[in-house]
Scaffold this motif. Structure first.
Motif, PDB file in Angstrom:
ATOM      1  N   ILE A 153       0.843  -1.201   0.000  1.00 50.58           N
ATOM      2  CA  ILE A 153       0.000   0.000   0.000  1.00 50.58           C
ATOM      3  C   ILE A 153       0.876   1.247   0.000  1.00 50.58           C
ATOM      4  O   ILE A 153       0.603   2.222  -0.699  1.00 50.58           O
ATOM      5  N   ILE A 154       1.957   1.167   0.760  1.00 49.57           N
ATOM      6  CA  ILE A 154       2.908   2.291   0.833  1.00 49.57           C
ATOM      7  C   ILE A 154       3.469   2.599  -0.554  1.00 49.57           C
ATOM      8  O   ILE A 154       3.467   3.746  -0.999  1.00 49.57           O
ATOM      9  N   SER A 155       3.951   1.541  -1.225  1.00 52.57           N
ATOM     10  CA  SER A 155       4.549   1.746  -2.547  1.00 52.57           C
ATOM     11  C   SER A 155       3.525   2.334  -3.501  1.00 52.57           C
ATOM     12  O   SER A 155       3.843   3.230  -4.298  1.00 52.57           O
ATOM     13  N   ALA A 156       2.294   1.828  -3.410  1.00 47.87           N
ATOM     14  CA  ALA A 156       1.255   2.321  -4.311  1.00 47.87           C
ATOM     15  C   ALA A 156       0.983   3.806  -4.062  1.00 47.87           C
ATOM     16  O   ALA A 156       0.837   4.583  -5.017  1.00 47.87           O
ATOM     17  N   ILE A 157       0.950   4.191  -2.796  1.00 45.31           N
ATOM     18  CA  ILE A 157       0.698   5.608  -2.481  1.00 45.31           C
ATOM     19  C   ILE A 157       1.869   6.460  -2.970  1.00 45.31           C
ATOM     20  O   ILE A 157       1.677   7.516  -3.583  1.00 45.31           O
ATOM     21  N   ALA A 158       3.076   5.971  -2.709  1.00 43.80           N
ATOM     22  CA  ALA A 158       4.264   6.720  -3.139  1.00 43.80           C
ATOM     23  C   ALA A 158       4.240   6.905  -4.650  1.00 43.80           C
ATOM     24  O   ALA A 158       4.465   8.008  -5.164  1.00 43.80           O
ATOM     25  N   GLY A 159       3.914   5.834  -5.348  1.00 39.91           N
ATOM     26  CA  GLY A 159       3.859   5.887  -6.801  1.00 39.91           C
ATOM     27  C   GLY A 159       2.827   6.884  -7.296  1.00 39.91           C
ATOM     28  O   GLY A 159       3.077   7.674  -8.212  1.00 39.91           O
ATOM     29  N   LYS A 160       1.688   6.867  -6.669  1.00 40.19           N
ATOM     30  CA  LYS A 160       0.567   7.701  -7.100  1.00 40.19           C
ATOM     31  C   LYS A 160       0.774   9.174  -6.729  1.00 40.19           C
ATOM     32  O   LYS A 160       0.362  10.067  -7.458  1.00 40.19           O
ATOM     33  N   SER A 161       1.402   9.400  -5.576  1.00 33.88           N
ATOM     34  CA  SER A 161       1.504  10.779  -5.094  1.00 33.88           C
ATOM     35  C   SER A 161       2.842  11.426  -5.436  1.00 33.88           C
ATOM     36  O   SER A 161       3.007  12.632  -5.302  1.00 33.88           O
ATOM     37  N   GLY A 162       3.798  10.611  -5.867  1.00 30.11           N
ATOM     38  CA  GLY A 162       5.125  11.152  -6.156  1.00 30.11           C
ATOM     39  C   GLY A 162       5.925  11.459  -4.892  1.00 30.11           C
ATOM     40  O   GLY A 162       6.959  12.113  -4.942  1.00 30.11           O
ATOM     41  N   LEU A 163       5.464  11.005  -3.757  1.00 28.41           N
ATOM     42  CA  LEU A 163       6.163  11.288  -2.503  1.00 28.41           C
ATOM     43  C   LEU A 163       7.129  10.157  -2.143  1.00 28.41           C
ATOM     44  O   LEU A 163       6.961   9.025  -2.590  1.00 28.41           O
ATOM     45  N   ASP A 164       8.105  10.512  -1.334  1.00 23.75           N
ATOM     46  CA  ASP A 164       9.111   9.560  -0.885  1.00 23.75           C
ATOM     47  C   ASP A 164       8.473   8.403  -0.103  1.00 23.75           C
ATOM     48  O   ASP A 164       7.623   8.611   0.765  1.00 23.75           O
TER      49      ASP A 164
END
Lengths: 204, 204
Positions: B34-45
């Motif tokens: 879920i973390i990776s997906a959020i990072a991918g989607k939001s462009g955040l670290d």
């Protein structure tokens, strides 16, 4: 001895679960039998014992034969019931594997390393269950029913405070807490039975 | 879709239970994905997202490329992560049956009627579990370990307050609460799997 204790909110189906669990596991089931045993042992009125047995408070007039007792006698007798109850719970547990509903058996029988269940449900589900098992002449409104459920649970919690270092119903005091909202107890029981068997195996 | 959510105290074995449950039921398991997906989607670290994802607070410096962000940006990004997380949880649940660990999925996915588990254990048992899975160079004393466990759970509780109307860990919010003290998660899992299957059958 494998002792299963069931603490439960009023109307959550805990008693039914206890009975069915004892049936499936083919072990003894103790609930109201405890009241009769205490009454027999203490010579006190069964209805009076029933009141004290899970409440620890006196709401039913105490009589020996036909003599209404004094307040100090009441206090003494309440203590007597609690002590007798503890003895009886231990006697029952010594007899063999069993399911015991209520009466702080989870704490009183701690030395037996019991499997402690807490059964709870949403208020709407508890009201529904109470209605299903109510007699036809019981005419409580939902509001009255809710008040009654809360009162009984409050008494159980108060009683348990005599023994417990954690709050009645706080999950930390139990091995498994089951929300029975919209669940048929009959369907639930085999899983709880398997869980319990496995739990005892772990302790062998 | 059959969604199983697992909320858990740190060190209670909830994550292991989730993985094993997904294996037994042959369904998807989502946790760090879920973390990776959020990072991918939001462009955040990814490390920053990980911090916010279950805590709702910022303890890791937020950077876009090499620029340290301003406080208002931090606030905006925290909000962004929470909103993205909610979207992603729903996307995952739409994909098919799954087990989701943490992240208030129990509340965020309420409309999916998930089966909500809460996993907890005694402090001594949680410390023991943390030790077993710790790397060799981790040198916490029991006291430090306990403080860490309490801190993480406090953060989880705080985060959940954003969504919940009941207290994090209060049994009323879950269908089944399991005390894993001195229990092998592996042995426990088949029963939970059966319970969950039965629970979903009831809702079909």
């Amino acid at each position: 001895m494998n002792v299963i204790t069931i603490s439960r909110e009023f109307g959550s189906g805990g008693r039914e679960l206890g009975k069915r669990l004892a049936d499936i596991l083919d072990i003894a089931y103790y609930d109201k039998e405890i009241i009769s045993a205490i009454a027999g042992k203490s010579g006190l009125d069964e209805r009076y014992v029933a009141n004290i047995s899970e409440k620890g408070i006196c709401t039913y007039p105490l009589t020996f034969g036909r003599t209404l007792s004094l307040y100090t006698d009441v206090q003494d007798n309440n203590m007597k019931i609690l002590v007798t109850q503890q003895q009886i719970l231990k006697e029952l547990a010594d007899k063999g594997d069993c399911v015991i509903v209520g009466r702080c058996a989870d704490v009183i029988l701690r030395e037996y390393n019991p499997f402690n269940l807490f059964i709870y449900a949403s208020m709407s589900s508890k009201i529904r269950r109470c209605r299903e098992r109510a007699s036809a002449d019981e005419k409580f409104t939902d509001h009255e029913m809710e008040k009654r459920i809360k009162r009984i649970d409050k008494e159980r919690a108060k009683y348990s405070e005599l023994f417990l270092d954690v709050k009645w119903g706080a999950k930390e005091g139990y091995h498994l807490c089951i929300n029975t909202s919209d669940i048929e107890i009959e369907k639930l029981t085999p899983f709880v039975a398997e869980y319990a068997k496995n739990w005892f195996k772990r302790n062998e």
